[in-house]
Design an enzyme around this catalytic site. Structure first.
Site, PDB file in Angstrom:
ATOM      1  N   ALA A 195      -3.064   1.292  -2.887  1.00  0.00           N
ATOM      2  CA  ALA A 195      -3.923   0.339  -3.886  1.00  0.00           C
ATOM      3  C   ALA A 195      -3.271   0.201  -5.037  1.00  0.00           C
ATOM      4  O   ALA A 195      -3.430   0.864  -6.049  1.00  0.00           O
ATOM      5  CB  ALA A 195      -5.459   0.756  -3.941  1.00  0.00           C
ATOM      6  N   THR A 246      -6.559   1.608 -13.441  1.00  0.00           N
ATOM      7  CA  THR A 246      -6.342   2.078 -11.914  1.00  0.00           C
ATOM      8  C   THR A 246      -7.436   1.326 -11.005  1.00  0.00           C
ATOM      9  O   THR A 246      -8.102   0.401 -11.419  1.00  0.00           O
ATOM     10  CB  THR A 246      -6.075   3.302 -11.914  1.00  0.00           C
ATOM     11  OG1 THR A 246      -5.870   3.977 -10.744  1.00  0.00           O
ATOM     12  CG2 THR A 246      -7.770   4.269 -12.159  1.00  0.00           C
ATOM     13  N   ASN A 247      -7.397   2.257  -9.948  1.00  0.00           N
ATOM     14  CA  ASN A 247      -8.496   1.959  -8.654  1.00  0.00           C
ATOM     15  C   ASN A 247      -9.047   3.170  -8.095  1.00  0.00           C
ATOM     16  O   ASN A 247      -8.474   4.208  -8.768  1.00  0.00           O
ATOM     17  CB  ASN A 247      -8.190   0.719  -7.874  1.00  0.00           C
ATOM     18  CG  ASN A 247      -6.853   1.143  -7.233  1.00  0.00           C
ATOM     19  OD1 ASN A 247      -6.772   2.271  -6.602  1.00  0.00           O
ATOM     20  ND2 ASN A 247      -5.668   0.497  -7.578  1.00  0.00           N
ATOM     21  N   HIS A 248      -9.769   3.108  -7.315  1.00  0.00           N
ATOM     22  CA  HIS A 248     -10.393   4.017  -6.567  1.00  0.00           C
ATOM     23  C   HIS A 248      -9.700   4.779  -5.467  1.00  0.00           C
ATOM     24  O   HIS A 248     -10.231   5.690  -4.783  1.00  0.00           O
ATOM     25  CB  HIS A 248     -11.949   3.806  -6.113  1.00  0.00           C
ATOM     26  CG  HIS A 248     -12.724   3.529  -7.227  1.00  0.00           C
ATOM     27  ND1 HIS A 248     -13.240   4.460  -8.211  1.00  0.00           N
ATOM     28  CD2 HIS A 248     -13.448   2.266  -7.816  1.00  0.00           C
ATOM     29  CE1 HIS A 248     -14.208   4.083  -9.136  1.00  0.00           C
ATOM     30  NE2 HIS A 248     -14.262   2.581  -8.735  1.00  0.00           N
TER      31      HIS A 248
END
Length: 396
Positions: free
Chosen positions: A275, A208-210
């Site tokens: 995102a 995943t990402n932030h």
């Protein structure tokens, strides 16, 4: 946000009256002129001094109270009001308003107000579902009143059912939606993506990402307040989705791709703020992850480029806006995306700039179109969202 706006709060005899001082406080923080009207029964649940302290104005109860400047007070207040919210609205007061009875300051003022009137019923489950109460609510709807559905949960007498007044944040949303902004997006269908997608590696781990979803939610909220019909397609978010729009939750990048591409043809404006995870594990291999000499190896494939697909398949009437988060060469890289992905506008920011990027409540965005670039100052994401929508409207 609500400077020079007047909100009339009508408080009736219900235990839920205890929530209303907090709503008055929330409105005052937005620089609103708050005028509170109470029935005599409401005074048994909360002291008018609480409202007077929070609003700085006299709480009106008695139609014939002479302790104010000479004017026909209910008429003068009715002329100033931008919106009226009766909350909590008891069965008794709902019946009186529906029957045209004006026998106290609250009902008299409501009857004299030409502005939008919102009713938030709060009562026992059986009272709320009484056919007479429902007929009265239907009558008010026919005459242009907005009726807020009560929440379901534990009631004051310990029963569980319908009849709880919505929380203060929900009441505030309906007030803001009515008067906070001009409805310059009325009739527009807007699709916003937000949050982070997650690509499962195994039953425990994922890529995943932030992204927190804050910017996408701010955009959706701003569009809703300006009258648009909004659909929010979102992955994992650390903030709640805004009220008043349709939400489509997804997990993976492929699920987001499928949801967005299915909805896109019906939209007027599409804003991709999510995102998306750039890679997904290869599923054809006999093992997604391999350990060798203490090292973990994962075979990955790129996920589908949602923004590029939307640009290639954009309808003539549509406006497409993408986001570009860079660490270096922000303007150069983002301008390339504007062209290569066939966007009408790119919102660019840098992860290296203080106050911008993931997880913050602020942002520093540069708006890039074919006409050039314009950098916005450091501001809240809600403020930035309105700036972005303003810019998109100029591209029509």
């Amino acid at each position: 946000m609500l400077a020079n706006k007047t909100v009339v709060l009508g408080v009736t005899g219900s235990i839920a009256a205890y929530k209303m001082p907090n709503l008055a406080r929330m409105l005052k923080k937005l620089h609103c002129d708050v005028q509170v009207l109470m029935t005599r029964n409401a005074c048994n649940f909360i002291n008018p001094i609480a409202f007077e302290t929070l609003t700085g104005t006299k709480c009106l109860i008695d139609t014939f109270d002479r302790n104010f400047q000479y004017s026909v007070e209910h008429v003068a207040l009715a002329k100033r009001a931008d919106v009226v919210l009766v909350a909590p609205a008891s069965a008794n007061v709902i019946g009186k308003i529906a029957g045209g009875i004006a026998d106290d300051m609250l009902t008299t003022t409501v009857m004299a107000c030409p502005c939008k009137k919102i009713i938030a019923p709060a009562m026992n489950h059986n009272m709320f579902h009484n056919p007479i109460v429902q007929e009265n609510l239907d009558k008010l709807r026919r005459h242009g009143y907005e009726i807020l559905a009560p929440d379901r949960g534990m009631l004051a007498n310990g029963d569980t059912g319908d009849g709880r007044m919505p929380e203060e944040s929900v009441l505030l949303h309906h007030i803001l939606k009515e008067i906070a902004f001009p409805k310059d997006l009325a009739g527009k269908k807007i699709l916003v993506t937000a949050g982070a997608t997650r690509e499962p590696l195994d039953p425990v781990r994922f890529l995943t990402n932030h992204s927190t979803g804050k910017m996408g939610c701010a955009l959706a909220r701003a569009a809703i307040l300006r009258g648009a019909e909004v659909t929010l397609v979102h992955g994992h978010m650390e903030v709640p989705a805004p009220l008043g729009g349709k939400t489509v939750p997804v997990t993976t990048a492929q699920e987001m791709f499928e949801a967005v591409t299915a909805l896109a043809p019906q939209q007027d404006i599409i804003i991709k703020a999510a995102a998306v995870a750039d890679y997904t594990p290869v599923t054809t291999a006999d093992s997604k992850m391999k350990k060798q000499d203490g090292q973990l190896t994962i075979a990955l494939n790129r996920t589908r480029d949602i923004l590029a697909y939307l640009g290639q398949n954009k309808k003539e009437h549509q406006i497409l806006c993408g986001f570009s988060m860079e660490t270096d060469h922000v303007l150069e890289n983002s301008t390339k995306k504007l062209t290569s992905k066939h966007c009408d506008m790119i919102c660019a920011n840098s992860l290296r700039q203080q106050g911008a990027g993931f997880g913050t409540d602020t942002n520093v965005i540069t708006l890039i179109t074919r006409q050039g670039a314009r950098e916005l100052p450091l501001q809240s994401k809600d403020q930035a969202a309105h700036e972005i929508l303003n810019a998109l409207l100029t591209l029509k």
